[in-house]
Design a protein around this motif. Sequence first.
Motif, short mmCIF file in Angstrom:
data_model
loop_
_atom_site.label_atom_id
_atom_site.label_comp_id
_atom_site.label_asym_id
_atom_site.label_seq_id
_atom_site.Cartn_x
_atom_site.Cartn_y
_atom_site.Cartn_z
N UNK A 100 -15.54 7.97 -30.80
CA UNK A 100 -15.77 7.26 -32.06
C UNK A 100 -17.19 6.71 -32.16
N UNK A 101 -17.94 6.79 -31.06
CA UNK A 101 -19.34 6.36 -31.08
C UNK A 101 -19.54 4.95 -30.57
N UNK A 102 -20.81 4.63 -30.26
CA UNK A 102 -21.17 3.29 -29.77
C UNK A 102 -22.53 2.91 -30.33
N UNK A 103 -22.77 1.61 -30.44
CA UNK A 103 -24.07 1.10 -30.87
C UNK A 103 -25.03 1.06 -29.68
N UNK A 104 -26.32 1.05 -30.00
CA UNK A 104 -27.33 1.10 -28.95
C UNK A 104 -27.19 -0.05 -27.96
N UNK A 105 -26.93 -1.25 -28.45
CA UNK A 105 -26.84 -2.39 -27.52
C UNK A 105 -25.64 -2.24 -26.58
N UNK A 106 -24.55 -1.59 -27.06
CA UNK A 106 -23.41 -1.34 -26.18
C UNK A 106 -23.78 -0.32 -25.11
N UNK A 107 -24.47 0.72 -25.53
CA UNK A 107 -24.87 1.77 -24.59
C UNK A 107 -25.78 1.21 -23.50
N UNK A 143 -33.92 -4.81 -25.38
CA UNK A 143 -35.32 -5.19 -25.54
C UNK A 143 -36.13 -3.97 -25.98
N UNK A 144 -37.39 -4.19 -26.26
CA UNK A 144 -38.26 -3.09 -26.67
C UNK A 144 -38.37 -2.04 -25.56
N UNK A 145 -38.50 -2.51 -24.32
CA UNK A 145 -38.63 -1.58 -23.20
C UNK A 145 -37.36 -0.75 -23.00
N UNK A 146 -36.20 -1.41 -23.05
CA UNK A 146 -34.95 -0.68 -22.86
C UNK A 146 -34.64 0.22 -24.05
N UNK A 147 -35.04 -0.20 -25.25
CA UNK A 147 -34.86 0.64 -26.43
C UNK A 147 -35.67 1.93 -26.29
N UNK A 158 -36.41 3.32 -23.40
CA UNK A 158 -35.69 4.13 -22.40
C UNK A 158 -34.56 4.90 -23.07
N UNK A 159 -33.86 4.25 -23.99
CA UNK A 159 -32.78 4.90 -24.71
C UNK A 159 -33.31 6.07 -25.53
N UNK A 160 -34.41 5.88 -26.24
CA UNK A 160 -34.98 6.95 -27.07
C UNK A 160 -35.38 8.15 -26.21
N UNK A 161 -35.95 7.88 -25.03
CA UNK A 161 -36.36 8.97 -24.14
C UNK A 161 -35.14 9.73 -23.65
N UNK A 162 -34.08 9.00 -23.22
CA UNK A 162 -32.86 9.66 -22.75
C UNK A 162 -32.22 10.48 -23.86
N UNK A 163 -32.23 9.93 -25.07
CA UNK A 163 -31.65 10.64 -26.22
C UNK A 163 -32.43 11.92 -26.51
N UNK A 164 -33.75 11.84 -26.48
CA UNK A 164 -34.58 13.02 -26.73
C UNK A 164 -34.31 14.09 -25.65
N UNK A 165 -34.23 13.67 -24.40
CA UNK A 165 -34.00 14.62 -23.31
C UNK A 165 -32.62 15.27 -23.41
N UNK A 166 -31.64 14.48 -23.82
CA UNK A 166 -30.29 15.01 -23.99
C UNK A 166 -30.27 16.10 -25.07
N UNK A 167 -30.85 15.79 -26.22
CA UNK A 167 -30.89 16.76 -27.31
C UNK A 167 -31.66 18.03 -26.91
N UNK A 168 -32.76 17.84 -26.20
CA UNK A 168 -33.57 18.99 -25.78
C UNK A 168 -32.82 19.85 -24.77
N UNK A 169 -32.13 19.21 -23.82
CA UNK A 169 -31.40 19.95 -22.78
C UNK A 169 -30.29 20.80 -23.38
N UNK A 170 -29.65 20.28 -24.44
CA UNK A 170 -28.56 21.01 -25.09
C UNK A 170 -29.07 21.96 -26.17
N UNK A 171 -30.37 21.88 -26.49
CA UNK A 171 -30.93 22.75 -27.49
C UNK A 171 -30.42 22.48 -28.88
N UNK A 172 -30.05 21.22 -29.13
CA UNK A 172 -29.50 20.85 -30.44
C UNK A 172 -30.04 19.48 -30.86
N UNK A 173 -30.89 19.45 -31.89
CA UNK A 173 -31.38 18.15 -32.38
C UNK A 173 -30.24 17.26 -32.88
#
Length: 266
Positions: free
Chosen positions: A50-57, A67-71, A73-88
């Motif tokens: 059903x999904x989760x909010x960023x602060x929960x993740x 925080x800005x730093x952890x946010x 980190x989340x964006x980097x992990x999200x980008x890497x996940x999408x790239x690894x699966x080949x699906x934006x």
Amino acid sequence: MTNLSAGAALRGRYLLRSLGQVDVLIDGQSVVWPARSAEELLWYLHAYPAGRYRHDILAELWGLDDTAASANRFRVALHRLRAALGRPDAVVEEHGRYTLHADLLAASDTYALHQALGQSQRSNNGREREKLLRQALASAEGEYLPHLQGDWVEQARAQHRAAVVSGYLTLSELHCAAMECPLAAQALVRAADNDPLIGEDHHQRLMTCLAMTRDRFAAIEHYRRYRYFLAHEVGDTPMLETEQLAEKIKRGDHNCRHLQGAQTKN
């Protein structure tokens, strides 16, 4: 190509194995993760369809404040996940809630498991229910995400384990009703192996099944193992009814309620 057929084609390219031997396959090839955080994010979102909010993740997956730093980190992990699966669109964001794409969820073994379990519950035909349950439970071998740790994955494991145990218990009842005692005993053994803390009435049923299909020694051995488990893992003792059943089985004084019903009808 229609949206429906396109979705089916995309699902066919992906396979998410979350039970036992964990793997993510694209066209039969295992995904090589650029960072552990990308894989962790995938399985976290898989556990919360059903999904989760960023602060929960951030808090539940990595123990971080939003925080800005952890946010970042989340964006980097999200980008890497999408790239690894080949699906934006591998992860979809809507109103701040992040969800794994429905096609990826549908490509997982646990999705197939729960779909088949749900179909079996809706069926009114005993043999069809049995077939669906066997189909579902055949794909339920192994622990859910055994390579990961954390409260979130423990909760997800408990939910999947409960569904599997419920499936085996239902299967045992279907076999009992059909007086297929060896198969009923087999299903009860699998339920107890997955969760020794199933209701004590199920352990009583298993003792009776073992006495009927094997011998009284097998039934008493199960009783002794169950009593040992309660004493050393729970700090408890079996119910009086269970102790009395064990004594009856030792004397050879036992019978199955379904067989008794069938004998009464005859």
